[in-house]
Design an enzyme around this catalytic site. Structure first.
Site, PDB file in Angstrom:
ATOM      1  CB  ILE A 196      19.091 -23.633  20.038  1.00  0.00           C
ATOM      2  CG1 ILE A 196      19.740 -22.316  19.637  1.00  0.00           C
ATOM      3  CG2 ILE A 196      18.444 -23.501  21.413  1.00  0.00           C
ATOM      4  CD1 ILE A 196      18.761 -21.188  19.383  1.00  0.00           C
ATOM      5  CG  ASP A 197      15.816 -27.890  19.822  1.00  0.00           C
ATOM      6  OD1 ASP A 197      15.636 -27.254  20.881  1.00  0.00           O
ATOM      7  OD2 ASP A 197      14.960 -27.978  18.922  1.00  0.00           O
ATOM      8  CB  ALA A 198      22.326 -29.988  18.792  1.00  0.00           C
TER       9      ALA A 198
END
Length: 89
Positions: free
Chosen positions: A63-65
């Site tokens: 998700i952060d990527a």
């Protein structure tokens, strides 16, 4: 011609804000929902907690990527705007 350059820069800045803002909101909502589901599933079946923890951190990284890819695209438009080079050529 200079008014077009400033107009392109203004719209680019607006687009950058939208890209980063919506990406941050989406990532926060996604991680919040994932964290709540992790706590629910860990409370129901505590013996699966090590497996669920690993999968939760994997998904948090993905998700952060996705958010950081959006930030990279926004920074590309901020510092090396291809729209301005099309105007000059």
């Amino acid at each position: 011609m200079p008014q077009y350059i400033s107009l392109i820069q203004a719209y680019t800045a607006l687009g950058i804000g939208i890209i980063i803002g919506l990406g941050a909101i989406g990532a926060c909502i996604g991680i919040g929902i994932m964290g709540s589901k992790f706590l629910e599933s860990a409370a129901r079946q505590p013996e699966l907690m090590p497996v669920l923890t690993g999968r939760m951190f994997l998904l948090a990284g993905l998700i952060d990527a996705a958010f950081l890819i959006g930030v990279a695209i926004a920074m590309f438009f901020a510092f090396a705007n291809p729209l301005l080079s099309r105007l000059a050529g």
